[in-house]
Design a protein around this motif. Structure first.
Motif, PDB file in Angstrom:
ATOM      1  N   GLU A   1       1.502   8.680   1.283  1.00 42.90           N
ATOM      2  CA  GLU A   1       2.517   9.744   1.168  1.00 42.90           C
ATOM      3  C   GLU A   1       2.582  10.221  -0.277  1.00 42.90           C
ATOM      4  O   GLU A   1       2.488   9.412  -1.205  1.00 42.90           O
ATOM      5  N   LYS A   2       2.727  11.508  -0.491  1.00 42.50           N
ATOM      6  CA  LYS A   2       2.798  12.077  -1.829  1.00 42.50           C
ATOM      7  C   LYS A   2       4.070  11.602  -2.545  1.00 42.50           C
ATOM      8  O   LYS A   2       5.120  11.453  -1.943  1.00 42.50           O
TER       9      LYS A   2
ATOM     10  N   THR B   1       0.881   3.982  -1.682  1.00 39.76           N
ATOM     11  CA  THR B   1       0.043   4.810  -2.541  1.00 39.76           C
ATOM     12  C   THR B   1       0.121   6.279  -2.133  1.00 39.76           C
ATOM     13  O   THR B   1       0.733   6.642  -1.125  1.00 39.76           O
ATOM     14  N   GLU B   2      -0.557   7.110  -2.937  1.00 41.48           N
ATOM     15  CA  GLU B   2      -0.567   8.547  -2.667  1.00 41.48           C
ATOM     16  C   GLU B   2      -1.312   8.890  -1.388  1.00 41.48           C
ATOM     17  O   GLU B   2      -1.035   9.921  -0.749  1.00 41.48           O
ATOM     18  N   SER B   3      -2.257   8.062  -1.010  1.00 37.32           N
ATOM     19  CA  SER B   3      -2.994   8.347   0.227  1.00 37.32           C
ATOM     20  C   SER B   3      -2.126   8.177   1.455  1.00 37.32           C
ATOM     21  O   SER B   3      -2.428   8.731   2.521  1.00 37.32           O
TER      22      SER B   3
ATOM     23  N   ARG C   1       0.826  -1.216   0.000  1.00 37.48           N
ATOM     24  CA  ARG C   1       0.000   0.000   0.000  1.00 37.48           C
ATOM     25  C   ARG C   1       0.855   1.258   0.000  1.00 37.48           C
ATOM     26  O   ARG C   1       0.669   2.183   0.786  1.00 37.48           O
TER      27      ARG C   1
END
Length: 567
Positions: free
Chosen positions: A116-117, A112-114, A110
């Motif tokens: 860390e950017k 993902t962007e949610s 996981r």
């Protein structure tokens, strides 16, 4: 092929036996165990970038040493190490060969962007869309790597998107193909301005696993854009790439487990290829069909597969050449070299179709021309296989007799095959010689062949007598030929006179021919006749019982010619 480089720090991972560690002044506080490999890492910087690790470490204090088992991470320890290096900022190189495991592992963790950017999943998706899917060979390599992670690749849409990209490029007009491709056909020299061949894509696609290859071919065929012959060429290239070659020599049969596993894989490939052959006649060559049938015999393919190949080959058998039919036998029990049963099976399939389409063929019909072409091919094949020292006479006779009488305009080719067999097999029994020569129709032998047969000591005496008989009869008939240019008005009176004169000439020619043949031939066959007659009374008695209908043919040459002269 394109690559993406991420990170700037040097590689500080090192491996000692089954332990992988990062060189750092900070002691490890996070242990990740994957299969038999143990990673000694740090919560920072891994946990902030991995949503899964955040959840698994949520109950632990910052000072605790946490041990986590991740045995089910897709791609295993190598894919996890790529994700770990990304978290540490260590330089990693990504390409089509390692994108799929890295992407699946990043999704599993996981990243993902949610969380860390600028996380790993986002960068991988950008690389996939802009580089891998845009490239020809990149798409194929990435698709091939999905066989190790089929479920993850399917669920994440990697397989579908790679196939769509490949098919789109295959359907591109050749004038617009600008990317690199593999094309190593013999005799092909790629030049800067040379036009792109229509089958430019077949060789690269043949690197795929059979299931993925089937997906590509199915998708291409569903568009109805490429001709069936192009699909057939792709199947031919794939078969040459993955199936054993049975044309060189008899393959060695082994019962080892490794060999059996390989044979099972080859059987699966063969049956898939056969199922993908387009139904259009001519989509694949007869040579390719016969080659697949030979491979099927070697691999022990299913009866359904063999039957389908025999049916397809029978439809195109007329297009075959002699070289297309010369395969070694694949049965370990066969002592002879050539696979005659293969040719016999395809011939029988052809004959079934021929009889169905041409129940009463006329002399000039296409079906008669077709079967006569087949007869010449079979006779040429018999002349080759007759040289095999271990060939049973029953197989040669069976294949020769499979053709109907209308198939052979002349028996010259059949005579040559018989003569070659008798020459290469000097120990053939008298009964077998008679059995072979019984197939010959002496009336269908050319004068040159009859002249050779009269002097051929390998032939049974009966055959020589028959040849002499028909040779004299054909000579007599040639003297009775009347020109047809005489008009009907003058024909009646001339015919009577011509008939009387002709009868005298015939009588004279027969007497003359009888004397000449008797004088020239009697010396050649008299010794063989006398030797036969010395053994003779008992043997003649047996022959009279079994062959009463042929006694006239067995008369001594003097009696035959004297009777004809007296007439």
């Amino acid at each position: 092929m394109k690559f993406m480089k991420i990170g700037t720090k040097p590689d500080t991972f090192y491996t000692e036996e089954a332990t992988r560690t990062v060189i750092s002044d900070t002691p490890s506080d996070l242990t990740i165990r994957i299969n038999n490999v143990c990673f000694l890492l740090h919560k920072i910087p891994l946990v902030p970038k991995c949503g899964l690790l955040q959840r698994l470490c949520s109950d632990a204090d910052d000072s605790d040493i946490v041990t986590i088992d991740l045995h089910d991470v897709p791609g295993g320890e190598d894919a996890f190490e790529l994700c770990a290096k990304f978290c540490y900022g260590i330089t990693i190189n990504l390409g089509a060969h390692n994108f799929v495991p890295a992407f699946c592992a990043a999704k599993f963790l996981r990243m993902t962007e949610s969380i860390e950017k600028g996380n790993f999943v986002l960068k991988l998706e950008a690389f996939f869309n802009s580089c891998i899917l845009e490239g020809w060979k990149d798409s194929i390599v990435a698709l091939q790597t999905t066989i190790k992670l089929p479920e993850w690749s399917e669920n994440l849409g990697i397989i579908r998107r790679c196939i769509d990209s490949i098919v789109e490029k295959i359907l591109t007009p050749t004038s617009k193909v600008s990317w690199s491709y593999t094309y190593t056909r013999p005799g092909y020299i790629k030049k800067q301005h040379q036009s792109v061949p229509k089958d430019w894509w077949t060789e690269d696609v043949s690197d795929l696993d059979i299931d993925l290859f089937r997906c590509i071919i199915t998708a291409v065929r569903s568009t109805y854009i490429p001709p069936p012959q192009l699909i057939g060429e792709a199947l031919h290239v794939y078969a040459c790439r993955w199936l054993p070659d049975t044309t060189k020599s008899r393959p060695l049969h082994s019962s080892g487990s490794q060999t059996e596993e390989s044979r099972e894989k080859s059987r699966r490939i063969l049956e898939s290829i056969v199922s993908m052959i387009p139904s259009d006649r001519g989509s694949v060559s007869i040579g390719f069909l016969l080659k697949l049938l030979s491979i099927a015999n070697y691999l022990g393919a299913s009866p359904v597969t063999k039957t389908e190949l025999i049916r397809k080959a029978g439809l195109q058998f007329e297009e075959a050449t002699l070289n297309d039919m010369l395969f070694p036998s694949q049965l370990p029990t066969d002592q002879h070299f050539y696979d005659i049963d293969l040719v016999a099976a395809v011939l029988e399939s052809y004959l079934v179709l021929w009889r169905r389409q041409s129940p009463l063929p006329t002399e000039n019909s296409h079906m008669v021309r077709s079967i006569r072409k087949i007869a010449k091919l079979i006779d040429s094949y018999l002349q080759v296989v007759a040289r095999d020292m271990n060939l049973p006479i029953s197989k040669l006779v069976s294949l020769a007799e499979a053709l109907p009488d209308v198939a052979r305009e002349d028996h010259d080719g059949l005579y040559k095959a018989i003569n070659i067999y008798l020459k290469e097999h000097p120990d053939v029994s008298k009964a077998d010689k008679k059995r072979m020569c019984r197939m010959l129709d002496c009336q269908k032998l050319s004068p040159e062949v009859r002249a050779h047969a009269v002097k051929n000591e390998r032939l049974p005496l009966r055959t020589v007598v028959q040849v002499l008989f028909f040779d004299q009869e054909s000579g007599s008939r040639s003297t009775t030929h009347k020109p047809e240019s005489i008009t009907r008005a003058r024909q009646a009176p001339i015919e009577a006179e011509a008939k009387e004169e002709c009868d005298k000439k015939v009588q004279h020619e027969v007497t003359k021919s009888s004397s000449r043949v008797t004088e020239t031939s009697e010396r050649e066959i008299q010794k063989r006749m006398e030797a036969k007659m010395v053994r003779g009374d008992s043997e003649k008695g047996k022959e009279r019982k079994g062959e009463t209908n042929s006694t006239a043919k067995m008369m001594e040459p003097k009696q035959v010619f004297q009777r004809r002269s007296s007439r």
